[in-house]
Design an enzyme around this catalytic site. Structure first.
Site, PDB file in Angstrom:
ATOM      1  N   ILE A   3       1.240   6.668   6.853  1.00  0.00           N
ATOM      2  CA  ILE A   3       1.174   6.156   5.480  1.00  0.00           C
ATOM      3  C   ILE A   3       0.640   7.271   4.604  1.00  0.00           C
ATOM      4  O   ILE A   3      -0.435   7.818   4.864  1.00  0.00           O
ATOM      5  CB  ILE A   3       0.259   4.918   5.396  1.00  0.00           C
ATOM      6  CG1 ILE A   3       0.794   3.806   6.293  1.00  0.00           C
ATOM      7  CG2 ILE A   3       0.118   4.446   3.950  1.00  0.00           C
ATOM      8  CD1 ILE A   3      -0.210   2.722   6.597  1.00  0.00           C
ATOM      9  N   PHE A   4       1.385   7.611   3.542  1.00  0.00           N
ATOM     10  CA  PHE A   4       1.001   8.703   2.653  1.00  0.00           C
ATOM     11  C   PHE A   4       0.361   8.149   1.385  1.00  0.00           C
ATOM     12  O   PHE A   4       0.896   7.255   0.738  1.00  0.00           O
ATOM     13  CB  PHE A   4       2.233   9.536   2.280  1.00  0.00           C
ATOM     14  CG  PHE A   4       1.937  10.657   1.325  1.00  0.00           C
ATOM     15  CD1 PHE A   4       1.233  11.771   1.750  1.00  0.00           C
ATOM     16  CD2 PHE A   4       2.366  10.604   0.008  1.00  0.00           C
ATOM     17  CE1 PHE A   4       0.951  12.811   0.878  1.00  0.00           C
ATOM     18  CE2 PHE A   4       2.097  11.640  -0.877  1.00  0.00           C
ATOM     19  CZ  PHE A   4       1.392  12.745  -0.442  1.00  0.00           C
ATOM     20  N   GLY A   5      -0.802   8.702   1.028  1.00  0.00           N
ATOM     21  CA  GLY A   5      -1.492   8.326  -0.194  1.00  0.00           C
ATOM     22  C   GLY A   5      -1.741   9.535  -1.067  1.00  0.00           C
ATOM     23  O   GLY A   5      -1.994  10.632  -0.562  1.00  0.00           O
ATOM     24  N   TYR A   6      -1.679   9.355  -2.378  1.00  0.00           N
ATOM     25  CA  TYR A   6      -1.815  10.468  -3.317  1.00  0.00           C
ATOM     26  C   TYR A   6      -2.738  10.134  -4.489  1.00  0.00           C
ATOM     27  O   TYR A   6      -2.940  10.951  -5.374  1.00  0.00           O
ATOM     28  CB  TYR A   6      -0.438  10.872  -3.868  1.00  0.00           C
ATOM     29  CG  TYR A   6       0.292   9.687  -4.446  1.00  0.00           C
ATOM     30  CD1 TYR A   6       0.088   9.295  -5.766  1.00  0.00           C
ATOM     31  CD2 TYR A   6       1.147   8.923  -3.659  1.00  0.00           C
ATOM     32  CE1 TYR A   6       0.717   8.187  -6.292  1.00  0.00           C
ATOM     33  CE2 TYR A   6       1.778   7.821  -4.173  1.00  0.00           C
ATOM     34  CZ  TYR A   6       1.567   7.454  -5.486  1.00  0.00           C
ATOM     35  OH  TYR A   6       2.186   6.351  -5.996  1.00  0.00           O
ATOM     36  N   GLY A   7      -3.301   8.927  -4.510  1.00  0.00           N
ATOM     37  CA  GLY A   7      -4.257   8.510  -5.531  1.00  0.00           C
ATOM     38  C   GLY A   7      -5.585   8.244  -4.842  1.00  0.00           C
ATOM     39  O   GLY A   7      -6.060   9.052  -4.053  1.00  0.00           O
ATOM     40  N   SER A   8      -6.163   7.083  -5.082  1.00  0.00           N
ATOM     41  CA  SER A   8      -7.460   6.767  -4.482  1.00  0.00           C
ATOM     42  C   SER A   8      -7.394   6.657  -2.960  1.00  0.00           C
ATOM     43  O   SER A   8      -8.419   6.751  -2.294  1.00  0.00           O
ATOM     44  CB  SER A   8      -8.036   5.481  -5.076  1.00  0.00           C
ATOM     45  OG  SER A   8      -7.142   4.407  -4.878  1.00  0.00           O
ATOM     46  N   GLU A  85      -1.352  -2.301  -3.147  1.00  0.00           N
ATOM     47  CA  GLU A  85      -0.411  -1.428  -3.840  1.00  0.00           C
ATOM     48  C   GLU A  85       0.818  -2.152  -4.398  1.00  0.00           C
ATOM     49  O   GLU A  85       1.263  -1.835  -5.500  1.00  0.00           O
ATOM     50  CB  GLU A  85       0.046  -0.293  -2.911  1.00  0.00           C
ATOM     51  CG  GLU A  85      -1.084   0.509  -2.309  1.00  0.00           C
ATOM     52  CD  GLU A  85      -1.912   1.275  -3.336  1.00  0.00           C
ATOM     53  OE1 GLU A  85      -1.371   1.646  -4.403  1.00  0.00           O
ATOM     54  OE2 GLU A  85      -3.104   1.495  -3.087  1.00  0.00           O
TER      55      GLU A  85
END
Length: 193
Positions: A3-8, A85
């Site tokens: 799982i890719f996250g780019y914010g918090s 999300e």
């Protein structure tokens, strides 16, 4: 599952994971074009980071963190992230190729990412960095103040991805920092000038 996250998600995933890697996805740009009334906003819609593809992305990459989840972690993390999300945030899910920062990894890894599209009701679209900074300064929600969100994301990029460029993020940070002193003037400090 990755799982890719780019914010918090880069500093507060909120779910158990087996491992994590810093890296990027291609074809998307991080933009503060997504609205939020829950995590970082209240009654008013405020801006948070979104991975935007197509016209707004150019040839850029979005840097962040990919989390590997296994076994029982998979169902629990996906249930949590779907609420955080998709249901509350309005993001869509996509499978993308994640490119780890590590030099010894040759092949990209397939990862799930939550992206914003103009079709979702929380999508705000483009605005100037100054307007976005002004919205961020006055916004907070159940997950904290939006200033924290912006500054933690900028710090993540500086410390974990120093070679990467994120002009949009750093321009908003610069605009926010230039506005902040204006908010702290008192009658005494005005008399001194």
């Amino acid at each position: 599952v990755w799982i890719f996250g780019y914010g918090s998600l880069v500093w507060r995933p909120g779910f158990e994971f087996t491992s994590r890697k810093v890296g990027f996805i291609r074809g998307y740009s991080r933009r503060f074009w997504q609205g939020d009334t829950f995590h970082r906003g209240s009654e008013r819609m405020v801006r948070v980071a979104a991975a935007v593809g197509g016209r707004g992305a150019g040839g850029a990459c979005t840097w962040g963190v990919a989390y590997e989840v296994r076994g029982e972690q998979i169902a629990a993390s996906l249930q949590y992230l779907n609420m955080r999300e998709a249901v509350l945030g309005g993001y869509d899910t996509k499978l993308v190729k994640f490119h780890p920062q590590e030099k010894d990894v040759e092949e990209p890894i397939l990862a799930l990412v939550y992206i914003a599209t103009p079709q979702n009701p929380s999508y705000l679209g483009p605005a100037s960095e100054e307007d976005i900074a002004a919205q961020i300064i006055v916004s907070s929600g159940c997950a904290g103040h939006n200033i924290e969100y912006l500054l933690r994301l900028a710090d993540f990029m500086r410390y974990f991805c120093p070679q990467a460029e994120d002009k949009h993020l750093f321009s908003i940070e610069e605009a926010l920092i230039s506005i902040l002193p204006c908010l702290y003037y008192t009658e005494e400090s005005l008399e001194e000038t």
